[in-house]
Design a protein around this motif. Structure first.
Motif, PDB file in Angstrom:
ATOM      1  N   PRO A  11       0.785  -1.238   0.000  1.00 30.63           N
ATOM      2  CA  PRO A  11       0.000   0.000   0.000  1.00 30.63           C
ATOM      3  C   PRO A  11       0.819   1.290   0.000  1.00 30.63           C
ATOM      4  CG  PRO A  11      -0.121  -1.067   2.140  1.00 30.63           C
ATOM      5  CD  PRO A  11       0.607  -2.005   1.212  1.00 30.63           C
ATOM      6  N   GLU A  12       2.097   1.217   0.294  1.00 35.18           N
ATOM      7  CA  GLU A  12       2.923   2.421   0.336  1.00 35.18           C
ATOM      8  C   GLU A  12       4.143   2.280  -0.572  1.00 35.18           C
ATOM      9  OE1 GLU A  12       3.742   3.276   4.425  1.00 35.18           O
ATOM     10  OE2 GLU A  12       1.672   3.816   4.824  1.00 35.18           O
ATOM     11  N   ARG A  13       3.971   1.587  -1.692  1.00 37.93           N
ATOM     12  CA  ARG A  13       5.121   1.326  -2.560  1.00 37.93           C
ATOM     13  C   ARG A  13       5.608   2.575  -3.287  1.00 37.93           C
ATOM     14  NH1 ARG A  13       6.028  -3.341  -7.116  1.00 37.93           N
ATOM     15  NH2 ARG A  13       8.011  -2.519  -7.819  1.00 37.93           N
ATOM     16  N   TYR A  14       4.707   3.389  -3.810  1.00 36.08           N
ATOM     17  CA  TYR A  14       5.099   4.547  -4.626  1.00 36.08           C
ATOM     18  C   TYR A  14       4.986   5.816  -3.790  1.00 36.08           C
ATOM     19  CZ  TYR A  14       4.818   1.015  -8.126  1.00 36.08           C
ATOM     20  OH  TYR A  14       5.021  -0.143  -8.820  1.00 36.08           O
ATOM     21  N   GLU A  50       1.108   2.342  -9.361  1.00 40.66           N
ATOM     22  CA  GLU A  50       2.023   3.265 -10.032  1.00 40.66           C
ATOM     23  C   GLU A  50       1.287   4.239 -10.946  1.00 40.66           C
ATOM     24  OE1 GLU A  50       5.993   3.352 -12.882  1.00 40.66           O
ATOM     25  OE2 GLU A  50       5.236   1.422 -12.163  1.00 40.66           O
ATOM     26  N   THR A  51       0.255   3.784 -11.630  1.00 40.73           N
ATOM     27  CA  THR A  51      -0.498   4.656 -12.535  1.00 40.73           C
ATOM     28  C   THR A  51      -1.131   5.813 -11.770  1.00 40.73           C
ATOM     29  OG1 THR A  51      -0.939   2.807 -14.006  1.00 40.73           O
ATOM     30  CG2 THR A  51      -2.360   4.725 -14.236  1.00 40.73           C
ATOM     31  N   VAL A  52      -1.712   5.512 -10.634  1.00 37.10           N
ATOM     32  CA  VAL A  52      -2.312   6.557  -9.794  1.00 37.10           C
ATOM     33  C   VAL A  52      -1.229   7.516  -9.313  1.00 37.10           C
ATOM     34  CG1 VAL A  52      -3.527   7.003  -7.628  1.00 37.10           C
ATOM     35  CG2 VAL A  52      -4.237   5.105  -9.091  1.00 37.10           C
ATOM     36  N   VAL A  92       1.703  12.893  -9.730  1.00 33.88           N
ATOM     37  CA  VAL A  92       2.879  13.686 -10.108  1.00 33.88           C
ATOM     38  C   VAL A  92       2.427  14.838 -10.998  1.00 33.88           C
ATOM     39  CG1 VAL A  92       5.007  13.717 -11.473  1.00 33.88           C
ATOM     40  CG2 VAL A  92       4.580  11.830  -9.892  1.00 33.88           C
ATOM     41  N   ALA A  93       1.673  14.516 -12.048  1.00 31.94           N
ATOM     42  CA  ALA A  93       1.208  15.550 -12.976  1.00 31.94           C
ATOM     43  C   ALA A  93       0.341  16.581 -12.258  1.00 31.94           C
ATOM     44  CB  ALA A  93       0.441  14.903 -14.125  1.00 31.94           C
ATOM     45  N   ALA A  95      10.519  24.559  -6.690  1.00 33.80           N
ATOM     46  CA  ALA A  95       9.764  23.326  -6.426  1.00 33.80           C
ATOM     47  C   ALA A  95      10.475  22.134  -7.043  1.00 33.80           C
ATOM     48  CB  ALA A  95       8.354  23.433  -6.991  1.00 33.80           C
ATOM     49  N   ARG A  96      10.325  20.976  -6.395  1.00 32.71           N
ATOM     50  CA  ARG A  96      10.874  19.719  -6.905  1.00 32.71           C
ATOM     51  C   ARG A  96       9.903  18.619  -6.523  1.00 32.71           C
ATOM     52  NH1 ARG A  96      14.366  18.518  -9.402  1.00 32.71           N
ATOM     53  NH2 ARG A  96      15.403  16.591  -9.682  1.00 32.71           N
ATOM     54  N   VAL A  97       9.527  17.799  -7.515  1.00 33.92           N
ATOM     55  CA  VAL A  97       8.617  16.681  -7.300  1.00 33.92           C
ATOM     56  C   VAL A  97       9.361  15.405  -7.671  1.00 33.92           C
ATOM     57  CG1 VAL A  97       6.424  15.640  -7.987  1.00 33.92           C
ATOM     58  CG2 VAL A  97       6.603  18.123  -7.831  1.00 33.92           C
ATOM     59  N   THR A  98       9.352  14.414  -6.778  1.00 33.49           N
ATOM     60  CA  THR A  98      10.052  13.155  -7.004  1.00 33.49           C
ATOM     61  C   THR A  98       9.132  11.989  -6.677  1.00 33.49           C
ATOM     62  OG1 THR A  98      12.124  14.206  -6.344  1.00 33.49           O
ATOM     63  CG2 THR A  98      12.116  11.811  -6.421  1.00 33.49           C
ATOM     64  N   LEU A  99       9.085  11.019  -7.590  1.00 35.04           N
ATOM     65  CA  LEU A  99       8.339   9.780  -7.378  1.00 35.04           C
ATOM     66  C   LEU A  99       9.335   8.641  -7.277  1.00 35.04           C
ATOM     67  CD1 LEU A  99       5.689   8.160  -7.216  1.00 35.04           C
ATOM     68  CD2 LEU A  99       5.756   8.019  -9.722  1.00 35.04           C
ATOM     69  N   THR A 100       9.283   7.895  -6.173  1.00 33.23           N
ATOM     70  CA  THR A 100      10.218   6.802  -5.917  1.00 33.23           C
ATOM     71  C   THR A 100       9.455   5.506  -5.676  1.00 33.23           C
ATOM     72  OG1 THR A 100      11.736   8.355  -4.868  1.00 33.23           O
ATOM     73  CG2 THR A 100      12.097   6.022  -4.407  1.00 33.23           C
ATOM     74  N   ASP A 101       9.974   4.418  -6.235  1.00 35.68           N
ATOM     75  CA  ASP A 101       9.464   3.076  -5.948  1.00 35.68           C
ATOM     76  C   ASP A 101      10.169   2.634  -4.675  1.00 35.68           C
ATOM     77  OD1 ASP A 101       9.066   0.304  -5.752  1.00 35.68           O
ATOM     78  OD2 ASP A 101       9.096   0.021  -7.914  1.00 35.68           O
ATOM     79  N   GLU A 102       9.463   2.631  -3.565  1.00 37.91           N
ATOM     80  CA  GLU A 102      10.067   2.315  -2.273  1.00 37.91           C
ATOM     81  C   GLU A 102      10.509   0.856  -2.179  1.00 37.91           C
ATOM     82  OE1 GLU A 102      10.803   4.340   0.406  1.00 37.91           O
ATOM     83  OE2 GLU A 102      10.315   6.003  -0.920  1.00 37.91           O
TER      84      GLU A 102
END
Length: 64
Positions: A3-6, A25-27, A32-33, A44-51
């Motif tokens: 439940p908290e992967r991304y 991941e799609t959500v 992000v967008a 500003a900086r936006v980062t998406l990480t696969d935990e």
């Protein structure tokens, strides 16, 4: 699915301002967008990480 992967992070002027976690991941990529549209400004900086893997999936603005 974990439940908290991304993990999505918004930094403003280097300070963590918002965090979000999603199992899908799609959500997460749609978020992000959305965050870029709402908070995309100088500093500003936006980062998406696969935990699960530790992989940064996307960053804005692009570091490349």
């Amino acid at each position: 699915m974990h439940p908290e992967r991304y993990h999505l992070v918004l930094l403003l002027d280097g300070r963590p301002t918002m965090h979000g976690w999603w199992a899908d991941e799609t959500v997460a990529r749609r978020k992000v967008a959305s965050w870029i549209g709402a908070y995309g400004q100088a500093g500003a900086r936006v980062t998406l990480t696969d935990e699960e893997t530790g992989t940064v999936l996307t960053e804005w603005p692009d570091q490349g």
